[in-house]
Write a protein that holds these residues in place. Structure first.
Motif, PDB file in Angstrom:
ATOM      1  N   ALA A 140       0.838  -1.196   0.000  1.00 22.94           N
ATOM      2  CA  ALA A 140       0.000   0.000   0.000  1.00 22.94           C
ATOM      3  C   ALA A 140       0.872   1.244   0.000  1.00 22.94           C
ATOM      4  O   ALA A 140       1.835   1.335   0.776  1.00 22.94           O
ATOM      5  CB  ALA A 140      -0.931   0.004   1.208  1.00 22.94           C
ATOM      6  N   ILE A 141       0.518   2.205  -0.857  1.00 16.80           N
ATOM      7  CA  ILE A 141       1.213   3.485  -0.922  1.00 16.80           C
ATOM      8  C   ILE A 141       0.165   4.581  -0.804  1.00 16.80           C
ATOM      9  O   ILE A 141      -0.802   4.608  -1.586  1.00 16.80           O
ATOM     10  CB  ILE A 141       2.019   3.647  -2.230  1.00 16.80           C
ATOM     11  CG1 ILE A 141       3.083   2.547  -2.344  1.00 16.80           C
ATOM     12  CG2 ILE A 141       2.687   5.012  -2.279  1.00 16.80           C
ATOM     13  CD1 ILE A 141       2.674   1.399  -3.208  1.00 16.80           C
ATOM     14  N   LEU A 142       0.349   5.493   0.127  1.00 18.69           N
ATOM     15  CA  LEU A 142      -0.585   6.588   0.356  1.00 18.69           C
ATOM     16  C   LEU A 142       0.162   7.899   0.213  1.00 18.69           C
ATOM     17  O   LEU A 142       1.117   8.172   0.953  1.00 18.69           O
ATOM     18  CB  LEU A 142      -1.220   6.474   1.746  1.00 18.69           C
ATOM     19  CG  LEU A 142      -2.273   7.532   2.115  1.00 18.69           C
ATOM     20  CD1 LEU A 142      -3.409   7.537   1.094  1.00 18.69           C
ATOM     21  CD2 LEU A 142      -2.813   7.269   3.515  1.00 18.69           C
ATOM     22  N   HIS A 143      -0.266   8.725  -0.736  1.00 22.25           N
ATOM     23  CA  HIS A 143       0.383  10.001  -1.031  1.00 22.25           C
ATOM     24  C   HIS A 143      -0.582  11.141  -0.724  1.00 22.25           C
ATOM     25  O   HIS A 143      -1.758  11.095  -1.100  1.00 22.25           O
ATOM     26  CB  HIS A 143       0.794  10.050  -2.509  1.00 22.25           C
ATOM     27  CG  HIS A 143       1.254  11.402  -2.962  1.00 22.25           C
ATOM     28  ND1 HIS A 143       0.403  12.320  -3.547  1.00 22.25           N
ATOM     29  CD2 HIS A 143       2.466  12.004  -2.903  1.00 22.25           C
ATOM     30  CE1 HIS A 143       1.062  13.413  -3.849  1.00 22.25           C
ATOM     31  NE2 HIS A 143       2.317  13.249  -3.475  1.00 22.25           N
ATOM     32  N   GLY A 144      -0.084  12.152  -0.033  1.00 24.44           N
ATOM     33  CA  GLY A 144      -0.903  13.307   0.274  1.00 24.44           C
ATOM     34  C   GLY A 144      -1.338  13.311   1.726  1.00 24.44           C
ATOM     35  O   GLY A 144      -0.496  13.272   2.639  1.00 24.44           O
ATOM     36  N   THR A 165      -4.558  -0.398   6.787  1.00 24.30           N
ATOM     37  CA  THR A 165      -4.129  -1.570   6.038  1.00 24.30           C
ATOM     38  C   THR A 165      -3.132  -2.350   6.868  1.00 24.30           C
ATOM     39  O   THR A 165      -2.446  -1.785   7.742  1.00 24.30           O
ATOM     40  CB  THR A 165      -3.491  -1.169   4.689  1.00 24.30           C
ATOM     41  OG1 THR A 165      -3.101  -2.337   3.973  1.00 24.30           O
ATOM     42  CG2 THR A 165      -2.282  -0.290   4.902  1.00 24.30           C
ATOM     43  N   ARG A 166      -3.035  -3.632   6.590  1.00 28.05           N
ATOM     44  CA  ARG A 166      -2.054  -4.482   7.260  1.00 28.05           C
ATOM     45  C   ARG A 166      -0.851  -4.769   6.368  1.00 28.05           C
ATOM     46  O   ARG A 166       0.057  -5.487   6.758  1.00 28.05           O
ATOM     47  CB  ARG A 166      -2.703  -5.803   7.677  1.00 28.05           C
ATOM     48  CG  ARG A 166      -3.822  -5.641   8.697  1.00 28.05           C
ATOM     49  CD  ARG A 166      -4.395  -6.995   9.077  1.00 28.05           C
ATOM     50  NE  ARG A 166      -5.453  -6.861  10.075  1.00 28.05           N
ATOM     51  CZ  ARG A 166      -6.131  -7.892  10.579  1.00 28.05           C
ATOM     52  NH1 ARG A 166      -5.855  -9.131  10.179  1.00 28.05           N
ATOM     53  NH2 ARG A 166      -7.084  -7.691  11.473  1.00 28.05           N
ATOM     54  N   ALA A 167      -0.881  -4.203   5.182  1.00 27.02           N
ATOM     55  CA  ALA A 167       0.180  -4.475   4.217  1.00 27.02           C
ATOM     56  C   ALA A 167       1.406  -3.620   4.501  1.00 27.02           C
ATOM     57  O   ALA A 167       1.325  -2.623   5.236  1.00 27.02           O
ATOM     58  CB  ALA A 167      -0.331  -4.186   2.810  1.00 27.02           C
ATOM     59  N   PRO A 168       2.560  -3.971   3.930  1.00 25.95           N
ATOM     60  CA  PRO A 168       3.706  -3.051   3.947  1.00 25.95           C
ATOM     61  C   PRO A 168       3.269  -1.705   3.376  1.00 25.95           C
ATOM     62  O   PRO A 168       2.558  -1.636   2.362  1.00 25.95           O
ATOM     63  CB  PRO A 168       4.736  -3.740   3.060  1.00 25.95           C
ATOM     64  CG  PRO A 168       4.385  -5.192   3.136  1.00 25.95           C
ATOM     65  CD  PRO A 168       2.901  -5.250   3.263  1.00 25.95           C
ATOM     66  N   LEU A 169       3.668  -0.629   4.014  1.00 25.41           N
ATOM     67  CA  LEU A 169       3.057   0.675   3.779  1.00 25.41           C
ATOM     68  C   LEU A 169       4.109   1.733   3.488  1.00 25.41           C
ATOM     69  O   LEU A 169       5.143   1.804   4.156  1.00 25.41           O
ATOM     70  CB  LEU A 169       2.239   1.075   5.012  1.00 25.41           C
ATOM     71  CG  LEU A 169       1.560   2.442   5.017  1.00 25.41           C
ATOM     72  CD1 LEU A 169       0.502   2.526   3.930  1.00 25.41           C
ATOM     73  CD2 LEU A 169       0.961   2.715   6.397  1.00 25.41           C
ATOM     74  N   ALA A 170       3.835   2.567   2.471  1.00 22.47           N
ATOM     75  CA  ALA A 170       4.640   3.759   2.190  1.00 22.47           C
ATOM     76  C   ALA A 170       3.757   4.982   2.365  1.00 22.47           C
ATOM     77  O   ALA A 170       2.675   5.059   1.764  1.00 22.47           O
ATOM     78  CB  ALA A 170       5.211   3.714   0.782  1.00 22.47           C
ATOM     79  N   LEU A 188       9.599  -2.603   0.268  1.00 25.68           N
ATOM     80  CA  LEU A 188       8.255  -2.905   0.740  1.00 25.68           C
ATOM     81  C   LEU A 188       7.730  -4.210   0.140  1.00 25.68           C
ATOM     82  O   LEU A 188       7.087  -5.008   0.826  1.00 25.68           O
ATOM     83  CB  LEU A 188       7.299  -1.754   0.385  1.00 25.68           C
ATOM     84  CG  LEU A 188       7.550  -0.416   1.082  1.00 25.68           C
ATOM     85  CD1 LEU A 188       6.618   0.644   0.527  1.00 25.68           C
ATOM     86  CD2 LEU A 188       7.364  -0.545   2.594  1.00 25.68           C
ATOM     87  N   ALA A 189       7.986  -4.407  -1.130  1.00 26.11           N
ATOM     88  CA  ALA A 189       7.464  -5.601  -1.801  1.00 26.11           C
ATOM     89  C   ALA A 189       8.226  -6.846  -1.414  1.00 26.11           C
ATOM     90  O   ALA A 189       7.724  -7.960  -1.599  1.00 26.11           O
ATOM     91  CB  ALA A 189       7.506  -5.408  -3.315  1.00 26.11           C
ATOM     92  N   ALA A 190       9.442  -6.681  -0.892  1.00 29.11           N
ATOM     93  CA  ALA A 190      10.272  -7.824  -0.501  1.00 29.11           C
ATOM     94  C   ALA A 190      10.405  -8.825  -1.641  1.00 29.11           C
ATOM     95  O   ALA A 190      10.356 -10.035  -1.457  1.00 29.11           O
ATOM     96  CB  ALA A 190       9.687  -8.506   0.731  1.00 29.11           C
ATOM     97  N   ARG A 191      10.540  -8.276  -2.876  1.00 26.07           N
ATOM     98  CA  ARG A 191      10.739  -9.091  -4.074  1.00 26.07           C
ATOM     99  C   ARG A 191       9.553 -10.010  -4.350  1.00 26.07           C
ATOM    100  O   ARG A 191       9.675 -10.977  -5.087  1.00 26.07           O
ATOM    101  CB  ARG A 191      12.003  -9.936  -3.948  1.00 26.07           C
ATOM    102  CG  ARG A 191      13.260  -9.103  -3.808  1.00 26.07           C
ATOM    103  CD  ARG A 191      14.007  -9.080  -5.081  1.00 26.07           C
ATOM    104  NE  ARG A 191      15.242  -8.347  -4.975  1.00 26.07           N
ATOM    105  CZ  ARG A 191      15.767  -7.679  -5.988  1.00 26.07           C
ATOM    106  NH1 ARG A 191      15.124  -7.643  -7.106  1.00 26.07           N
ATOM    107  NH2 ARG A 191      16.896  -7.045  -5.867  1.00 26.07           N
ATOM    108  N   ARG A 192       8.402  -9.726  -3.745  1.00 21.66           N
ATOM    109  CA  ARG A 192       7.276 -10.613  -3.986  1.00 21.66           C
ATOM    110  C   ARG A 192       6.644 -10.362  -5.348  1.00 21.66           C
ATOM    111  O   ARG A 192       5.782 -11.117  -5.794  1.00 21.66           O
ATOM    112  CB  ARG A 192       6.219 -10.422  -2.903  1.00 21.66           C
ATOM    113  CG  ARG A 192       5.440  -9.132  -2.988  1.00 21.66           C
ATOM    114  CD  ARG A 192       4.452  -8.992  -1.861  1.00 21.66           C
ATOM    115  NE  ARG A 192       5.139  -8.982  -0.584  1.00 21.66           N
ATOM    116  CZ  ARG A 192       4.513  -8.958   0.586  1.00 21.66           C
ATOM    117  NH1 ARG A 192       3.208  -8.950   0.611  1.00 21.66           N
ATOM    118  NH2 ARG A 192       5.183  -8.939   1.713  1.00 21.66           N
ATOM    119  N   ALA A 193       7.044  -9.262  -6.005  1.00 23.05           N
ATOM    120  CA  ALA A 193       6.420  -8.934  -7.280  1.00 23.05           C
ATOM    121  C   ALA A 193       6.784  -9.921  -8.370  1.00 23.05           C
ATOM    122  O   ALA A 193       5.997 -10.147  -9.276  1.00 23.05           O
ATOM    123  CB  ALA A 193       6.830  -7.529  -7.711  1.00 23.05           C
TER     124      ALA A 193
END
Length: 571
Positions: free
Chosen positions: A330-334, A346-351, A459-464
């Motif tokens: 998850a990425i949240l801008h603003g 969210t429970r995901a890795p977060l930016a 954040l993705a830990a190479r899961r992509a």
């Protein structure tokens, strides 16, 4: 001039030796005096390096452009005229240049996928002989011609004007989410007689997704075209293809471009921006491009007005909240509190990207402390990066600091990037105008991609992507080297089994990734669609027709070129 000086010195020496007791001695022995003057002149001429005879410029040799552009739009008459002109140029040797420089066979053909003039220039400079270059005038990089020996010239053989439209570029995200609307950007180019109005269509594995029309084009004009198409519900590697058509099109080989894409049923990341700006736009491009993460993006344009990236369709805020909550990354801008406490949304890795209005000072990136990002950020050209906005709010805090900035030339520093490792990975970026790095281009743009790529990769830990290697370039053409990007595997050597569709042959490529680099290069491939099998999965590689088939305006004209002295003209 050297011989005149030598004769003057010889005469002066003979006069001193024979005339010291008066001119009568010279008149009494004119022959010995003349011989002494000649001997002294010869000695001085040898010491000064005077030439034994006048300089003679050697005979030129001829280099003929053998690229595919010489037969563009089926202009075989133009190729025959160029061949006849090359044979009549007066040179004693005929070479072909394009993919390489080589002697011309008895029946030369124009089929090279590149127009590289550099080998011909280097050979002319090494031999000191002038060269006659016969071409159609469309040299991609004519700059090296200035280094040719004096006496060289360019002969441009014009081709018959033809109406033609071509696809010059295709840009689309490499990782796509099924069911989303995708924005495909096309660049169309007209031939030397322009193009009639036509249409462009986009296909996915042969299934038509959508299209757009375009107006007539003047000669050599290029125009950008954006096509938004919905993706079918499928999964796996696929070929995204674009085709242009127009009445009277004379060259069908340049009407199609395709790229390999990976379609996923679920997004690998969700990007939400409550204040869309250049920072959000460029960061999203890195997320989709450098990491190949299938990304779904949402923009908040006004109160209650949420739009989804791609087709800009209106979506409900509840749908955005649900996508953000269930996102793998998850990425949240603003406004980071748009959905309440961000770490609870969210429970995901977060930016968390927090824009800054700035405190009136210029902050320059100064270095990367020890952190999970340090390995990627080490060695970036900090001194050449544009300033960013930071403050006046509090600095981001966490278990580690990823990037610090310095205020002007002062010693005062400020944290721009910080993060936490546990219980999950969270990265906070408190700066604005980082897009200036990307906007400047060159090493600065590479630093921008490295910064955001390292954050998203952390954040993705190479899961992509679990594949050992995948093609890196979005658009590959015949004649270009193929660039591969290392995937999840940490090995420096990766084996790729490459099979061209329509052929039973399977080739094996061995990729070697240099230390500290995630890219490897292999030789050019013929145009076609290739299935690449690697450890961890497979990928699709599409090699398009050569760029030589795209119409280009002439960059040189028939004239004398070069200024370096020819070898025969030197003493």
């Amino acid at each position: 001039m050297l011989w005149l000086i030598a004769i003057a010195v010889g005469a002066a020496g003979a006069a001193l030796q024979y005339g010291w007791s008066g001119p009568r001695r010279i008149l009494a022995a004119p022959v010995p005096a003349a011989l002494r003057a000649a001997a002294l002149a010869l000695v001085v001429g040898l010491l000064a390096g005077a030439p034994a005879r006048p300089g003679r410029v050697p005979a030129p040799w001829v280099a003929l452009d053998a690229s595919q552009s010489m037969t563009l739009a089926g202009d075989t008459a133009g190729w025959r005229a160029a061949l006849a002109s090359a044979r009549a140029a007066g040179g004693d040797t005929l070479f072909l240049f394009g993919d390489s420089l080589r002697p011309a066979p008895a029946a030369p053909r124009a089929g090279d996928t590149q127009t590289d003039i550099t080998p011909a220039v280097e050979r002319a400079a090494a031999t000191g002989r002038p060269v006659v270059i016969v071409t159609d005038g469309a040299l991609p990089a004519p700059g090296p011609l200035r280094g040719l020996p004096a006496g060289s010239r360019v002969v441009v053989v014009p081709r018959a004007p033809a109406r033609d439209v071509a696809l010059a570029a295709l840009d689309a995200p490499r990782a796509l989410v099924a069911g989303d609307t995708v924005e495909v950007r096309l660049t169309i180019a007209a031939g030397d007689a322009g193009s009639a109005a036509g249409a462009a269509a986009v296909f996915l594995d042969g299934r038509r997704l959508g299209g757009a029309s375009f107006d007539s084009l003047a000669p050599y004009v290029r125009r950008d075209l954006t096509v938004r198409v919905p993706l079918a519900a499928r999964e796996g590697p696929a070929a995204l293809e674009a085709v242009v058509s127009a009445p009277g099109d004379a060259e069908p080989r340049n009407d199609t471009l395709a790229v390999g894409v990976d379609v996923s049923r679920q997004p690998g990341a969700v990007f939400v921006s409550t204040s869309p700006d250049y920072d959000a736009r460029y960061a999203l491009a890195v997320l989709r491009g450098a990491l190949d993460l299938p990304t779904r993006a949402f923009y908040h344009l006004s109160p209650g007005n949420w739009r989804q990236d791609g087709g800009y369709a209106r979506v409900a805020e509840s749908e955005v909240r649900a996508a953000f909550r269930d996102a793998p990354v998850a990425i949240l801008h603003g406004d980071t509190a748009a959905f309440g406490p961000p770490r609870q949304a969210t429970r995901a890795p977060l930016a968390l990207i927090v824009p800054s209005a700035g405190d009136g000072n210029e902050w320059y990136a100064a270095g990367a402390p020890v952190s999970p990002l340090a390995g990627a950020l080490e060695g970036l050209p900090w001194d050449s990066l544009p300033p960013v906005l930071a403050g006046p709010g509090p600095e981001p805090t966490g278990e580690w600091r990823g990037l610090v900035a310095r205020r002007g030339r002062e010693a005062l520093t400020r944290t721009l990037v910080a993060g936490d490792e546990s219980p999950r990975r969270v990265v906070i970026v408190a700066a604005s105008d980082l897009w200036r790095w990307e906007f400047r281009g060159g090493a600065s743009a590479d630093a921008y991609t490295t910064l955001w790529g390292s954050i998203f990769d952390y954040l993705a830990a190479r899961r992509a992507d679990r594949r050992a290697a995948v093609p890196d370039a979005r658009l590959v053409r015949a004649g270009d080297p193929v660039v591969w990007r290392r995937g999840a595997a940490a090995d420096s050597a990766v084996t790729v089994r490459l099979a061209r569709r329509g052929s039973a042959r399977v080739d094996t490529l061995h990729l070697h990734f240099p230390e500290g680099s995630a890219l490897a290069r292999t030789g050019p491939l013929a145009a076609g669609v290739y299935d690449a099998a690697v450890r961890g999965g497979s990928a699709l590689l599409v090699v398009n027709a050569s760029d030589e088939l795209v119409p280009r305006a002439p960059t040189v004209r028939s004239e004398a070129v070069g200024g370096a002295p020819a070898r025969g003209a030197a003493p």
